[in-house]
Design an enzyme around this catalytic site. Sequence first.
Site, short mmCIF file in Angstrom:
data_model
loop_
_atom_site.label_atom_id
_atom_site.label_comp_id
_atom_site.label_asym_id
_atom_site.label_seq_id
_atom_site.Cartn_x
_atom_site.Cartn_y
_atom_site.Cartn_z
N SER A 1 36.60 54.68 47.41
CA SER A 1 36.75 56.13 47.20
C SER A 1 37.86 56.76 48.04
O SER A 1 38.14 57.94 47.88
CB SER A 1 35.43 56.84 47.46
OG SER A 1 34.61 56.78 46.32
N LYS B 1 40.48 58.67 46.12
CA LYS B 1 40.42 60.08 45.77
C LYS B 1 41.39 60.93 46.59
O LYS B 1 41.68 62.07 46.22
CB LYS B 1 38.98 60.59 45.91
CG LYS B 1 38.03 59.94 44.90
CD LYS B 1 36.61 60.46 45.03
CE LYS B 1 35.68 59.85 43.99
NZ LYS B 1 35.24 58.49 44.31
N SER C 1 32.21 62.71 46.85
CA SER C 1 32.91 61.53 46.32
C SER C 1 32.48 61.27 44.88
O SER C 1 32.24 60.13 44.48
CB SER C 1 32.64 60.30 47.19
OG SER C 1 33.70 59.37 47.07
#
Length: 388
Positions: free
Chosen positions: A61, A64, A121
């Site tokens: 993640s 991101k 997330s």
Amino acid sequence: MPTKQNRLYAALRLVPMAAAASMLFVSTAEVADANPHVLVDANTGRVLDHQEAFSKWYPASLTKLMTAYVTFRAIQSGQVSLDTPVVMSKLASAQPPAKMYFKPGQKMTLDNALKMMLVKSANDLAMAVSETIGGSQQGFVARMNAEAARLGMLDTHFINPNGLPGQGQYTTARDLAVLSVALRREFPQYAGYFSLEGFTNGVKQVPNINMLIGRYDGADGMKTGFICAAGFNQIASATRNGRTLISVVLGTDSLAARADDSANFLEKGFQNQFSGKDTLANLRPYGPGQDQVADLTAEICSAKGAKIRSETRDEAGRMKVTSPYIHEMDHEPNFVYAGLIGGQDAATASKGDKTDLTAKGDKATKGDKIATSGSAAGVPIPMPRPTF
């Protein structure tokens, strides 16, 4: 307060294990001695410390952050604004957890989508944002890779906007530091997205899973990530007296370990215990792991890995941290609003979500067994929560 929320708050509470040593310097042995890491001064670009900085890694993640960077560039160019509606598509709503569980057709502003994506997330929102800006996942991913190349992230390639793993998706600690510095330098007006303590949709409160926010002096970002193959990763930033440091820590074995390592590296940097003279621009590739992406699945998603994680919580489910620089939050989290447009059914935003931390510890395990089904291109994904 709902039972699940009580468990979540309990899990995010800390049990400092070394509070008495809070005024001591951290020895090298107390920080990660085998995992890739980079510590950089965001103002100067000077690399204060680094190890295995060019080893290829699954970004999970942490991806991101690039999704946010491309979004900020789109806002800068006038293509979209923070008020632009983000519509949940079938593809976005079908993404695995962590997610918000919005239904196809539901809408939110880009501003609120970013808050939820970065705090929780949320994989579904990362996909929805990518489709809003890129027209499609493929169009957005092309932008991600173009920006990576422009920034000089020479050992990075993305295949999606949310970090779900697959072959062809990789990065390095050095490249993640480059991206993090670019975010802080180019878009200081959006720095607040990375330091949010949590958000509420009017029904549920969701605290930030970044254990340093509100618990490490000066902490102001940035992102965490986890998959079996990558372990527990964190990019942490903190600012003191106008000086911002960014720590990239990859491949730790638990939520507590990534927080401990991040805090200890940052503290050593603020205490000027490092003497590095390289910059991110002139740091030359070195060391093993440059030809193949590391895969920690056998270590992280195993009975041994589950046991290690269980040992980082007490019986009440509270996190046991060892860094003397992480303290309990001294106030109730400040939850900003982030929800759907026009009073849509906010309750559906978290229905069935399995991402909360519980007293039993890491929900990436089920009965101390790791489920690796549903992987993309042969890369194991822990179920039901593949990234956070």
